[in-house]
Design an enzyme around this catalytic site. Sequence first.
Site, short mmCIF file in Angstrom:
data_model
loop_
_atom_site.label_atom_id
_atom_site.label_comp_id
_atom_site.label_asym_id
_atom_site.label_seq_id
_atom_site.Cartn_x
_atom_site.Cartn_y
_atom_site.Cartn_z
N PHE A 40 0.85 -1.18 0.00
CA PHE A 40 0.00 0.00 0.00
C PHE A 40 0.90 1.23 0.00
O PHE A 40 1.73 1.40 0.89
CB PHE A 40 -0.92 -0.01 1.22
CG PHE A 40 -1.91 -1.14 1.19
CD1 PHE A 40 -3.17 -0.96 0.64
CD2 PHE A 40 -1.57 -2.38 1.69
CE1 PHE A 40 -4.08 -2.00 0.61
CE2 PHE A 40 -2.47 -3.43 1.66
CZ PHE A 40 -3.73 -3.25 1.11
N LEU A 78 2.72 -1.56 4.28
CA LEU A 78 2.43 -0.13 4.14
C LEU A 78 3.73 0.63 3.98
O LEU A 78 4.68 0.38 4.73
CB LEU A 78 1.77 0.42 5.40
CG LEU A 78 0.38 0.00 5.74
CD1 LEU A 78 -0.05 0.68 7.02
CD2 LEU A 78 -0.57 0.35 4.64
N CYS A 79 3.75 1.55 3.07
CA CYS A 79 4.90 2.44 2.98
C CYS A 79 4.91 3.32 4.22
O CYS A 79 3.97 4.10 4.47
CB CYS A 79 4.80 3.30 1.72
SG CYS A 79 6.12 4.52 1.61
N ALA A 80 5.94 3.20 5.04
CA ALA A 80 6.02 3.93 6.30
C ALA A 80 6.05 5.44 6.07
O ALA A 80 5.42 6.20 6.81
CB ALA A 80 7.26 3.49 7.09
N ALA A 83 2.58 6.59 5.16
CA ALA A 83 1.72 6.51 6.34
C ALA A 83 2.01 7.68 7.29
O ALA A 83 1.08 8.29 7.83
CB ALA A 83 1.90 5.18 7.05
#
Length: 123
Positions: A40, A78-80, A83
């Site tokens: 994501f 998830l792409c940190a 996010a």
Amino acid sequence: MTQSLAIIVTTQPTANATFTAYQVVKQAIENNVAIVGVFFYQDGVLNASKYLAIPSDELQLITLWQQLQQQHNIPLHLCATAAEKRGLIDPKDDNNLLHKEFTLSGLGELVMLSSKADRIVQL
């Protein structure tokens, strides 16, 4: 030889493309295609938000992603950075706003998923 697939989701939970991504994963599973992971990115990270309020009469895609992860052990990354940019995590605080089925990752994980997959689909 089993085919493998990686999915990149860049759209928010209420977008038609996000539902299409979910359907691609579901169909792949039914056709014995190995899902190496779902990444994501950009607004796609909103799919992991604990506190996103989607009206009850609308499709609850977050719940569907969670069920896929729980039933088929599909990694949901998830792409940190994305996010953090969208207020889902605070690097100074361990208390984040993400569902437990999603794992914070970097773009390096996206590269790894891409190298493991025969095909990549981005929606």
